[in-house]
Design a protein around this motif. Structure first.
Motif, PDB file in Angstrom:
ATOM      1  N   GLU A   1       0.820  -1.216   0.000  1.00 32.15           N
ATOM      2  CA  GLU A   1       0.000   0.000   0.000  1.00 32.15           C
ATOM      3  C   GLU A   1       0.854   1.266   0.000  1.00 32.15           C
ATOM      4  OE1 GLU A   1      -2.974   2.345   3.124  1.00 32.15           O
ATOM      5  OE2 GLU A   1      -2.423   0.247   3.473  1.00 32.15           O
ATOM      6  N   LEU A   2       1.957   1.273   0.762  1.00 26.03           N
ATOM      7  CA  LEU A   2       2.689   2.519   1.005  1.00 26.03           C
ATOM      8  C   LEU A   2       3.995   2.650   0.240  1.00 26.03           C
ATOM      9  CD1 LEU A   2       2.149   2.832   4.874  1.00 26.03           C
ATOM     10  CD2 LEU A   2       0.938   4.056   3.053  1.00 26.03           C
ATOM     11  N   ILE A   3       4.650   1.532  -0.087  1.00 26.78           N
ATOM     12  CA  ILE A   3       5.927   1.640  -0.804  1.00 26.78           C
ATOM     13  C   ILE A   3       5.628   1.733  -2.296  1.00 26.78           C
ATOM     14  CG2 ILE A   3       8.190   0.631  -1.236  1.00 26.78           C
ATOM     15  CD1 ILE A   3       8.070  -0.729   1.432  1.00 26.78           C
ATOM     16  N   ARG A   4       5.745   2.922  -2.843  1.00 23.94           N
ATOM     17  CA  ARG A   4       5.358   3.162  -4.229  1.00 23.94           C
ATOM     18  C   ARG A   4       6.428   2.688  -5.204  1.00 23.94           C
ATOM     19  NH1 ARG A   4       1.072   6.900  -3.893  1.00 23.94           N
ATOM     20  NH2 ARG A   4      -0.146   6.094  -2.138  1.00 23.94           N
ATOM     21  N   TYR A   5       7.682   2.797  -4.825  1.00 20.49           N
ATOM     22  CA  TYR A   5       8.778   2.385  -5.715  1.00 20.49           C
ATOM     23  C   TYR A   5       9.847   1.657  -4.910  1.00 20.49           C
ATOM     24  CZ  TYR A   5       6.599   5.765  -8.825  1.00 20.49           C
ATOM     25  OH  TYR A   5       5.695   6.452  -9.597  1.00 20.49           O
ATOM     26  N   ARG A   6      10.385   0.600  -5.521  1.00 20.70           N
ATOM     27  CA  ARG A   6      11.470  -0.169  -4.910  1.00 20.70           C
ATOM     28  C   ARG A   6      12.663  -0.116  -5.860  1.00 20.70           C
ATOM     29  NH1 ARG A   6       8.150  -5.422  -2.452  1.00 20.70           N
ATOM     30  NH2 ARG A   6       6.163  -4.316  -2.195  1.00 20.70           N
ATOM     31  N   LEU A   7      13.698   0.577  -5.433  1.00 22.34           N
ATOM     32  CA  LEU A   7      14.873   0.769  -6.270  1.00 22.34           C
ATOM     33  C   LEU A   7      16.062   0.040  -5.640  1.00 22.34           C
ATOM     34  CD1 LEU A   7      14.524   4.603  -6.975  1.00 22.34           C
ATOM     35  CD2 LEU A   7      13.400   2.692  -8.125  1.00 22.34           C
ATOM     36  N   ALA A   8      16.877  -0.562  -6.478  1.00 21.40           N
ATOM     37  CA  ALA A   8      18.039  -1.306  -5.998  1.00 21.40           C
ATOM     38  C   ALA A   8      19.264  -0.911  -6.790  1.00 21.40           C
ATOM     39  CB  ALA A   8      17.809  -2.812  -6.124  1.00 21.40           C
ATOM     40  N   PHE A   9      20.419  -1.090  -6.186  1.00 20.24           N
ATOM     41  CA  PHE A   9      21.657  -1.022  -6.946  1.00 20.24           C
ATOM     42  C   PHE A   9      22.161  -2.443  -7.143  1.00 20.24           C
ATOM     43  CE2 PHE A   9      22.425  -0.035  -2.475  1.00 20.24           C
ATOM     44  CZ  PHE A   9      23.323  -1.023  -2.097  1.00 20.24           C
ATOM     45  N   VAL A  10      22.729  -2.702  -8.297  1.00 18.69           N
ATOM     46  CA  VAL A  10      23.342  -4.007  -8.548  1.00 18.69           C
ATOM     47  C   VAL A  10      24.506  -4.145  -7.576  1.00 18.69           C
ATOM     48  CG1 VAL A  10      24.589  -5.393 -10.238  1.00 18.69           C
ATOM     49  CG2 VAL A  10      22.572  -4.062 -10.936  1.00 18.69           C
ATOM     50  N   CYS A  11      24.469  -5.186  -6.750  1.00 13.46           N
ATOM     51  CA  CYS A  11      25.314  -5.253  -5.559  1.00 13.46           C
ATOM     52  C   CYS A  11      26.391  -6.322  -5.693  1.00 13.46           C
ATOM     53  CB  CYS A  11      24.441  -5.549  -4.340  1.00 13.46           C
ATOM     54  SG  CYS A  11      25.352  -5.658  -2.793  1.00 13.46           S
ATOM     55  N   GLY A  12      27.634  -5.896  -5.530  1.00 14.14           N
ATOM     56  CA  GLY A  12      28.746  -6.838  -5.530  1.00 14.14           C
ATOM     57  C   GLY A  12      29.083  -7.371  -4.160  1.00 14.14           C
ATOM     58  N   GLY A  13      28.336  -6.948  -3.132  1.00 10.42           N
ATOM     59  CA  GLY A  13      28.590  -7.382  -1.773  1.00 10.42           C
ATOM     60  C   GLY A  13      29.314  -6.318  -0.973  1.00 10.42           C
ATOM     61  N   PRO A  14      28.940  -6.144   0.296  1.00  9.34           N
ATOM     62  CA  PRO A  14      29.643  -5.185   1.143  1.00  9.34           C
ATOM     63  C   PRO A  14      31.021  -5.707   1.533  1.00  9.34           C
ATOM     64  CG  PRO A  14      28.089  -6.428   2.448  1.00  9.34           C
ATOM     65  CD  PRO A  14      27.875  -6.849   1.016  1.00  9.34           C
ATOM     66  N   THR A  15      31.837  -4.834   2.057  1.00  8.43           N
ATOM     67  CA  THR A  15      33.161  -5.216   2.522  1.00  8.43           C
ATOM     68  C   THR A  15      33.122  -5.529   4.009  1.00  8.43           C
ATOM     69  OG1 THR A  15      34.096  -3.716   0.884  1.00  8.43           O
ATOM     70  CG2 THR A  15      35.581  -4.515   2.572  1.00  8.43           C
ATOM     71  N   VAL A  16      33.808  -6.563   4.426  1.00 11.25           N
ATOM     72  CA  VAL A  16      33.852  -6.956   5.827  1.00 11.25           C
ATOM     73  C   VAL A  16      34.513  -5.843   6.651  1.00 11.25           C
ATOM     74  CG1 VAL A  16      34.743  -8.679   7.450  1.00 11.25           C
ATOM     75  CG2 VAL A  16      33.955  -9.379   5.168  1.00 11.25           C
ATOM     76  N   SER A  17      33.939  -5.538   7.819  1.00 17.12           N
ATOM     77  CA  SER A  17      34.393  -4.391   8.610  1.00 17.12           C
ATOM     78  C   SER A  17      35.868  -4.453   8.980  1.00 17.12           C
ATOM     79  CB  SER A  17      33.569  -4.285   9.894  1.00 17.12           C
ATOM     80  OG  SER A  17      32.312  -3.721   9.613  1.00 17.12           O
ATOM     81  N   LEU A  18      36.339  -5.622   9.390  1.00 13.55           N
ATOM     82  CA  LEU A  18      37.741  -5.713   9.775  1.00 13.55           C
ATOM     83  C   LEU A  18      38.658  -5.474   8.581  1.00 13.55           C
ATOM     84  CD1 LEU A  18      37.671  -8.713  12.297  1.00 13.55           C
ATOM     85  CD2 LEU A  18      37.639  -6.257  12.770  1.00 13.55           C
ATOM     86  N   ASP A  19      38.193  -5.824   7.386  1.00  9.08           N
ATOM     87  CA  ASP A  19      38.976  -5.529   6.186  1.00  9.08           C
ATOM     88  C   ASP A  19      38.953  -4.036   5.879  1.00  9.08           C
ATOM     89  OD1 ASP A  19      40.118  -8.029   5.014  1.00  9.08           O
ATOM     90  OD2 ASP A  19      38.035  -8.661   5.163  1.00  9.08           O
ATOM     91  N   ILE A  20      37.822  -3.382   6.128  1.00 11.16           N
ATOM     92  CA  ILE A  20      37.777  -1.929   5.957  1.00 11.16           C
ATOM     93  C   ILE A  20      38.770  -1.265   6.901  1.00 11.16           C
ATOM     94  CG2 ILE A  20      36.362   0.137   6.207  1.00 11.16           C
ATOM     95  CD1 ILE A  20      33.963  -1.485   5.313  1.00 11.16           C
TER      96      ILE A  20
END
Length: 408
Positions: free
Chosen positions: A170-189
């Motif tokens: 009812e309320l979410i009019r649009y669902r947008l995504a980015f093509v995702c390669g995966g986040p980076t692990v925090s300890l690696d950041i």
């Protein structure tokens, strides 16, 4: 969602779960259930289907029509431009998405943007942990139309929850995504930040991308010191592989198959050219999957919030995103390896994974299956009962795959 000792976001139950609670988690969690769009979408006359990239109406190159949106956005500023346009025209009241976290600068945090200024404050990619749906209940309780921008797995969670939560449709009019390669692990950041000569504990702000394509990675410390590194030098100084959670390595949908629009980088080979990254103004590829997505793109172009380029096809996407192409062909075998080993894994429907696997040599599938199981076993070699404050239930083979595969 709480920050673990390993600096990752993990779910933590505020009360003990019973079996009924866990059944809800099983239905909703995108680590356990990932499905493609409804079958009736494929039957629409103007819908095309590619085995790898799924259903789509059109695939078109574009960038934000406003120079500031293009500059601040992480590639061509398309998601920034679309968010600003929806707010300016009243298409939605607000946008639920992610911005930089003040307390944990390498993280993202869920936010609701009501103005163009809010959107610009949240522009630019976040490569660290983020949980954009932590404010979903708050957003739904406002009772106003809104748009959601997130990862494909976040959209899967929304779709799964919509089975029992009618306000989502009812309320979410649009669902947008980015093509995702995966986040980076925090300890690696943290390791990358140290390699850049900055103490991670001294950070007060961090910008991964934007102000160019991809733009510099900018780190600011408490004493006002600012360090800028080229994107390619920050993320990959040693030429190694991209560090990401196990769950992302077995992802069956990194391309936003249930989004209205999925937005991709357009770097040939999957990464920016170090020679041109400082002069590239940025262009996105838009995979427009639904009639609502088509209408939104058309309205944004007409209002000057998008500048459309040429129409392209799946072959161009394969060139821009070869890792997505390869992972889609490997996904069924990787999940099959976990199934054979008795591990939990995402149950999938309508993603053509078995069809793609049948096009691959048997030796390839066997190698992917056995290799995935070995990695899962290395993460959790033996079964340890979970604390009462975390997961209520585990299978005989380990914990829910949503929290980095074999994590809690």
């Amino acid at each position: 969602m709480a920050v673990s000792d390993q600096k990752e976001l993990r779910p933590s139950a505020t009360d003990a779960f019973d079996d009924a609670d866990y059944e809800v988690v099983e239905r909703i969690c995108p680590g356990l259930r990932v499905e493609g769009p409804p079958e009736d979408l494929a039957r629409e006359a103007d819908t095309r289907t590619d085995p790898v990239w799924g259903h789509y109406k059109t695939i078109v190159l574009a960038h934000a029509g406003k120079p500031l949106h293009r500059w601040e956005g992480s590639t061509g500023g398309v998601l920034t431009g679309l968010a600003a346009m929806m707010l300016a025209t009243g298409e939605v009241r607000f946008v639920l998405h992610v911005k930089a976290c003040e307390e944990q600068p390498t993280f993202g945090v869920s936010t609701m943007s009501f103005t163009e200024a809010d959107v610009l404050q949240a522009a630019g990619s976040r490569y660290g942990p983020a949980a954009p749906l932590t404010r979903l209940t708050e957003a739904l309780d406002l009772g106003q139309p809104f748009a959601f921008i997130g990862r494909p797995c976040d959209l899967s969670a929304l779709a799964n929850l919509s089975d029992t939560e009618p306000r989502i449709a009812e309320l979410i009019r649009y669902r947008l995504a980015f093509v995702c390669g995966g986040p980076t692990v925090s300890l690696d950041i943290d390791r990358m930040v140290r390699n850049a000569g900055v103490d991670p504990d001294a950070l007060v702000s961090m910008r991964y991308r934007g102000r160019g394509c991809p733009g510099p990675t900018t780190m600011v410390t408490g004493d006002g010191t600012e360090v800028n590194k080229r994107y390619v030098d920050f993320l990959d100084p040693d030429g190694g592989s991209w560090p990401m959670p196990f769950r992302c390595k077995i992802c069956p949908d990194g391309i936003g198959e249930i989004a209205d629009i999925a937005v991709s980088d357009t770097w040939i080979g999957g990464g920016p050219d170090a020679e041109t990254e400082e002069t590239d103004p940025g262009t996105n590829a838009l995979i427009v999957r639904t009639a609502a997505g088509c209408a939104l793109v058309e309205a944004a172009a007409k209002a000057g919030f998008l500048t459309l380029g040429e129409e392209v096809g799946p072959s161009e996407l394969n060139a821009y995103q070869p890792h997505q192409h390869d992972k889609k062909y490997a996904a069924w075998a990787r999940l099959e390896g976990l199934r054979r080993g008795g591990r939990l894994y995402p149950k999938t429907r309508r993603l053509r994974l078995r069809q793609l696997a049948e096009d691959m040599p048997r030796a390839f599938n066997e190698d992917q299956a056995s290799g995935t199981l070995r990695r899962a076993q290395a993460l959790v070699p033996e079964i340890v009962p979970p604390p009462a404050s975390t997961c209520r239930r585990r299978s005989s083979a380990g914990a829910c795959g949503a929290c980095a595969g074999a994590g809690d």
